[in-house]
Design a protein around this motif. Structure first.
Motif, mmCIF file in Angstrom:
data_model
loop_
_atom_site.group_PDB
_atom_site.id
_atom_site.type_symbol
_atom_site.label_atom_id
_atom_site.label_comp_id
_atom_site.label_asym_id
_atom_site.label_seq_id
_atom_site.Cartn_x
_atom_site.Cartn_y
_atom_site.Cartn_z
ATOM 1 N N ILE A 126 0.851 -1.196 0.000
ATOM 2 C CA ILE A 126 0.000 0.000 0.000
ATOM 3 C C ILE A 126 0.884 1.242 0.000
ATOM 4 C CG2 ILE A 126 -1.962 -1.090 1.175
ATOM 5 C CD1 ILE A 126 -0.980 0.066 3.792
ATOM 6 N N SER A 127 0.275 2.386 -0.195
ATOM 7 C CA SER A 127 0.992 3.653 -0.135
ATOM 8 C C SER A 127 0.670 4.337 1.196
ATOM 9 C CB SER A 127 0.549 4.553 -1.300
ATOM 10 O OG SER A 127 1.075 5.849 -1.152
ATOM 11 N N LEU A 128 1.705 4.744 1.923
ATOM 12 C CA LEU A 128 1.537 5.442 3.200
ATOM 13 C C LEU A 128 2.336 6.734 3.169
ATOM 14 C CD1 LEU A 128 2.030 2.453 5.664
ATOM 15 C CD2 LEU A 128 -0.115 3.614 5.154
ATOM 16 N N LYS A 129 1.762 7.806 3.731
ATOM 17 C CA LYS A 129 2.504 9.051 3.849
ATOM 18 C C LYS A 129 1.921 9.893 4.979
ATOM 19 C CE LYS A 129 0.000 11.942 0.576
ATOM 20 N NZ LYS A 129 0.102 12.876 -0.519
ATOM 21 N N ALA A 130 2.741 10.804 5.468
ATOM 22 C CA ALA A 130 2.290 11.728 6.500
ATOM 23 C C ALA A 130 1.385 12.760 5.849
ATOM 24 C CB ALA A 130 3.484 12.409 7.164
ATOM 25 N N GLY A 131 0.232 12.970 6.449
ATOM 26 C CA GLY A 131 -0.729 13.935 5.917
ATOM 27 C C GLY A 131 -0.588 15.281 6.599
ATOM 28 N N SER A 132 -1.713 15.902 6.864
ATOM 29 C CA SER A 132 -1.703 17.228 7.477
ATOM 30 C C SER A 132 -1.123 17.158 8.887
ATOM 31 C CB SER A 132 -3.115 17.809 7.506
ATOM 32 O OG SER A 132 -3.975 16.954 8.234
ATOM 33 N N CYS A 133 -0.653 18.303 9.358
ATOM 34 C CA CYS A 133 0.004 18.361 10.660
ATOM 35 C C CYS A 133 -0.520 19.560 11.444
ATOM 36 C CB CYS A 133 1.512 18.491 10.460
ATOM 37 S SG CYS A 133 2.443 18.644 11.997
ATOM 38 N N SER A 134 -0.730 19.356 12.715
ATOM 39 C CA SER A 134 -1.040 20.478 13.610
ATOM 40 C C SER A 134 -0.001 20.450 14.728
ATOM 41 C CB SER A 134 -2.458 20.355 14.169
ATOM 42 O OG SER A 134 -2.604 19.155 14.894
ATOM 43 N N TYR A 135 0.302 21.622 15.269
ATOM 44 C CA TYR A 135 1.342 21.651 16.297
ATOM 45 C C TYR A 135 1.187 22.847 17.230
ATOM 46 C CZ TYR A 135 3.750 25.236 13.505
ATOM 47 O OH TYR A 135 4.070 26.378 12.811
ATOM 48 N N THR A 136 1.814 22.703 18.386
ATOM 49 C CA THR A 136 1.969 23.780 19.354
ATOM 50 C C THR A 136 3.473 23.892 19.599
ATOM 51 O OG1 THR A 136 1.892 22.358 21.311
ATOM 52 C CG2 THR A 136 -0.234 23.123 20.448
ATOM 53 N N PRO A 137 3.924 24.827 20.403
ATOM 54 C CA PRO A 137 5.369 24.914 20.671
ATOM 55 C C PRO A 137 5.960 23.667 21.337
ATOM 56 C CG PRO A 137 4.311 26.974 21.249
ATOM 57 C CD PRO A 137 3.210 25.999 20.932
ATOM 58 N N SER A 138 5.104 22.809 21.930
ATOM 59 C CA SER A 138 5.645 21.656 22.648
ATOM 60 C C SER A 138 5.228 20.287 22.109
ATOM 61 C CB SER A 138 5.254 21.747 24.125
ATOM 62 O OG SER A 138 3.848 21.753 24.244
ATOM 63 N N ASN A 139 4.263 20.207 21.165
ATOM 64 C CA ASN A 139 3.888 18.908 20.614
ATOM 65 C C ASN A 139 3.298 19.059 19.218
ATOM 66 O OD1 ASN A 139 0.944 19.214 20.772
ATOM 67 N ND2 ASN A 139 1.263 19.162 22.982
ATOM 68 N N PHE A 140 3.183 17.938 18.523
ATOM 69 C CA PHE A 140 2.611 17.978 17.179
ATOM 70 C C PHE A 140 1.910 16.666 16.867
ATOM 71 C CE2 PHE A 140 6.932 16.422 16.723
ATOM 72 C CZ PHE A 140 6.812 15.342 15.867
ATOM 73 N N THR A 141 1.030 16.692 15.862
ATOM 74 C CA THR A 141 0.295 15.525 15.419
ATOM 75 C C THR A 141 0.269 15.505 13.893
ATOM 76 O OG1 THR A 141 -1.157 15.672 17.346
ATOM 77 C CG2 THR A 141 -1.928 14.324 15.508
ATOM 78 N N PHE A 142 0.694 14.377 13.310
ATOM 79 C CA PHE A 142 0.584 14.175 11.868
ATOM 80 C C PHE A 142 -0.573 13.217 11.614
ATOM 81 C CE2 PHE A 142 5.042 15.499 11.589
ATOM 82 C CZ PHE A 142 5.036 16.228 10.407
ATOM 83 N N LYS A 143 -1.331 13.469 10.579
ATOM 84 C CA LYS A 143 -2.358 12.558 10.123
ATOM 85 C C LYS A 143 -1.677 11.541 9.212
ATOM 86 C CE LYS A 143 -6.717 12.598 7.596
ATOM 87 N NZ LYS A 143 -7.656 13.470 6.863
ATOM 88 N N LEU A 144 -2.036 10.286 9.316
ATOM 89 C CA LEU A 144 -1.478 9.241 8.470
ATOM 90 C C LEU A 144 -2.443 8.988 7.319
ATOM 91 C CD1 LEU A 144 0.625 7.014 7.942
ATOM 92 C CD2 LEU A 144 -0.779 5.524 9.389
ATOM 93 N N GLU A 145 -1.940 9.062 6.080
ATOM 94 C CA GLU A 145 -2.763 8.813 4.909
ATOM 95 C C GLU A 145 -2.299 7.527 4.240
ATOM 96 O OE1 GLU A 145 -2.652 12.238 2.354
ATOM 97 O OE2 GLU A 145 -3.603 13.510 3.844
ATOM 98 N N GLY A 146 -3.230 6.663 3.943
ATOM 99 C CA GLY A 146 -2.913 5.407 3.286
ATOM 100 C C GLY A 146 -3.854 5.155 2.131
ATOM 101 N N SER A 147 -3.354 4.492 1.096
ATOM 102 C CA SER A 147 -4.206 4.154 -0.047
ATOM 103 C C SER A 147 -3.668 2.904 -0.738
ATOM 104 C CB SER A 147 -4.296 5.322 -1.032
ATOM 105 O OG SER A 147 -3.028 5.757 -1.422
ATOM 106 N N LEU A 148 -4.564 2.252 -1.452
ATOM 107 C CA LEU A 148 -4.188 1.068 -2.213
ATOM 108 C C LEU A 148 -3.379 1.476 -3.427
ATOM 109 C CD1 LEU A 148 -7.559 -0.910 -2.179
ATOM 110 C CD2 LEU A 148 -5.516 -1.356 -0.807
ATOM 111 N N ILE A 149 -2.593 0.545 -3.931
ATOM 112 C CA ILE A 149 -1.845 0.754 -5.169
ATOM 113 C C ILE A 149 -2.674 0.148 -6.300
ATOM 114 C CG2 ILE A 149 0.305 0.313 -6.410
ATOM 115 C CD1 ILE A 149 0.723 1.983 -3.908
ATOM 116 N N GLY A 150 -2.973 0.965 -7.320
ATOM 117 C CA GLY A 150 -3.769 0.497 -8.448
ATOM 118 C C GLY A 150 -2.993 -0.448 -9.348
#
Length: 135
Positions: free
Chosen positions: A28-52
């Motif tokens: 499958i295909s995986l990549k880091a998606g959108s990100c939100s952050y503060t001065p002390s922490n952050f969160t990345f969204k994980l995006e995954g999809s099938l390979i055609g």
């Protein structure tokens, strides 16, 4: 130390490299998606999809294009077709149905940047290049 955009850009590169190996193992295909952050922490969204069958990841935009192309006066087969605009060559990679004015997503071949286009531009380019476009 403080979390800033520069640190997140470096982090994204490392995350995407690690996810590429995991994705290959799982087919499958995986990549880091959108990100939100503060001065002390952050969160990345994980995006995954099938390979055609063509070896290209079936993204949300690509899936939407295949499903809704006819509603926009295009064909599902136009996905991944190339067209020229202002001297540059682009490849259609998806559709964002929520984007009223610029719903078509296309990747510029020269540098891989994603651009948004109006439907009329794509229809004209397809007709100019000899592609059949529904009436």
């Amino acid at each position: 130390m403080k979390i800033d955009k520069a640190l997140l850009a470096k982090t994204r590169i490392h995350i995407d490299n690690a996810l590429e190996d995991v994705g290959k193992e799982l087919g499958i295909s995986l990549k880091a998606g959108s990100c939100s952050y503060t001065p002390s922490n952050f969160t990345f969204k994980l995006e995954g999809s099938l390979i055609g069958d063509d070896g290209i990841a079936v993204t949300k935009g690509a899936g939407a294009f295949k499903l809704l192309a006819h509603s926009y006066g295009l064909k599902a087969e136009h996905l991944h077709k190339e067209f020229k605009d202002d001297g540059d060559t682009y490849r259609i990679v998806g559709l964002n149905p929520k984007a009223r004015k610029f719903p078509i997503q296309a990747r510029r071949i020269s540098d891989g940047a994603i651009y948004k286009f109006p439907i009329d531009t794509i229809r004209f380019a397809m007709m100019r290049d000899g592609q059949e476009v529904p009436a």
